[in-house]
Enzyme design. Structure first.
Site, PDB file in Angstrom:
ATOM      1  N   MET A 123     -19.782  20.199  56.172  1.00 37.41           N
ATOM      2  CA  MET A 123     -19.359  20.517  54.814  1.00 37.41           C
ATOM      3  C   MET A 123     -20.034  21.778  54.291  1.00 37.41           C
ATOM      4  SD  MET A 123     -17.622  19.283  52.040  1.00 37.41           S
ATOM      5  CE  MET A 123     -17.677  17.508  51.798  1.00 37.41           C
ATOM      6  N   GLU A 124     -21.324  21.905  54.563  1.00 37.73           N
ATOM      7  CA  GLU A 124     -22.093  22.982  53.954  1.00 37.73           C
ATOM      8  C   GLU A 124     -21.850  24.348  54.591  1.00 37.73           C
ATOM      9  OE1 GLU A 124     -23.656  22.854  51.247  1.00 37.73           O
ATOM     10  OE2 GLU A 124     -23.945  20.717  50.894  1.00 37.73           O
ATOM     11  N   THR A 125     -21.810  24.396  55.916  1.00 37.13           N
ATOM     12  CA  THR A 125     -21.717  25.715  56.566  1.00 37.13           C
ATOM     13  C   THR A 125     -20.743  25.761  57.732  1.00 37.13           C
ATOM     14  OG1 THR A 125     -23.541  25.244  58.113  1.00 37.13           O
ATOM     15  CG2 THR A 125     -24.129  26.251  55.989  1.00 37.13           C
ATOM     16  N   TYR A 250     -18.087  14.918  46.066  1.00 32.11           N
ATOM     17  CA  TYR A 250     -18.832  15.341  47.259  1.00 32.11           C
ATOM     18  C   TYR A 250     -19.453  14.127  47.937  1.00 32.11           C
ATOM     19  CZ  TYR A 250     -22.206  17.942  50.149  1.00 32.11           C
ATOM     20  OH  TYR A 250     -22.927  18.442  51.193  1.00 32.11           O
TER      21      TYR A 250
END
Length: 263
Positions: A123-125, A250
């Site tokens: 999700m983040e990167t 999220y």
């Protein structure tokens, strides 16, 4: 003491003990840096950290991003679609299958299942595919200077400066628009406080995958993760995902993707 008496007293205190002033525009940023440097020194930041602070510039890109966070207002279905949940799950399963011992060791040490860590990483990167293009110290300094959430970002600025002192990042390190850094996009104060040397090379580097995922697992455990307990909505560990990101959509997405990866 009345409110007015308190304000009068504060106005007579020397500048060194007053909080650095915030602003909604960049016009006073250079003066603010000098004020903030005095405060940072008092909190133990060394020369390298202070030099990094003084080298920062006001980040208009950071302010623009902070004023325009749309995705957390989406429905869960749209959020999963926009963030590419199916792709994250498919790639996440492949990553877990390719390196099962690594993820098993993290769960054995911290109690956090692979699915949760992999979902956050994706999700983040995009599993490290893009970790940001904005100067970390400038971004965090800008958000501390900006009046909107100064109190929230100030500890992260001090953390970023201490990370520079410790050699964990440099004055030129880049990350996300809000200053998040590394594979799982830690805010600097959390990276500094919870950082773990996951690959045993003697240093904490959140741009190293092993360090980043071990740090993520350590953070969740320290925030209350209960090994062996569920993490879906309504289960004990769901609230801990909220310590990572306050947006409900999220949290739901991580829980759903994590279960699919682990399943």
């Amino acid at each position: 003491m009345s409110r007015f008496a308190v304000l009068a007293l504060l106005s007579t205190l020397p500048a060194s003990v007053q909080a650095a002033s915030c602003s909604d525009t960049g016009g006073q940023y250079e003066g603010w840096k000098a004020e903030m440097a005095t405060e940072a020194k008092a909190e133990g930041v060394g020369k390298r950290g202070i030099d990094a602070l003084m080298a920062t510039s006001y980040s208009k890109a950071t302010i623009g991003a902070d004023r325009n966070q749309k995705s957390f207002k989406y429905s869960l279905e749209k959020f999963l679609n926009v963030r590419g949940a199916d792709t994250i799950v498919a790639q996440g399963r492949a990553r877990k299958a390719k390196n099962p011992d690594f993820y098993a060791s993290l769960e054995a040490t911290y109690g956090v299942p692979a699915g949760v860590l992999i979902a956050i990483h994706g999700m983040e990167t995009g599993f490290g595919g893009f970790m940001g293009d904005t100067n970390v110290v400038s971004a965090i300094a800008t958000l501390t200077y900006d009046c909107r959430r100064s109190d929230f970002f100030r500890p992260h600025l001090i953390g970023a400066l201490k990370m520079v002192d410790a050699g964990m990042i440099s004055a030129k390190t880049t990350g996300a628009k809000h200053g998040e850094l590394g594979h799982t996009q830690f805010l600097p104060g959390n990276a500094y406080a919870y950082g773990v040397d996951g690959n045993g090379d003697g240093r904490v580097d959140l741009y190293n995958q092993a360090d980043a995922l071990a740090t993520t697992a350590n953070y969740l455990r320290k925030k209350g993760w209960k090994p062996g307990k569920g993490y879906q909505e309504g289960e004990p560990n769901f609230a801990v995902i909220g310590q990572w990101n306050a947006a409900k959509v999220y949290q739901q997405a991580i829980a759903i993707m994590g279960a699919r990866i682990d399943g």
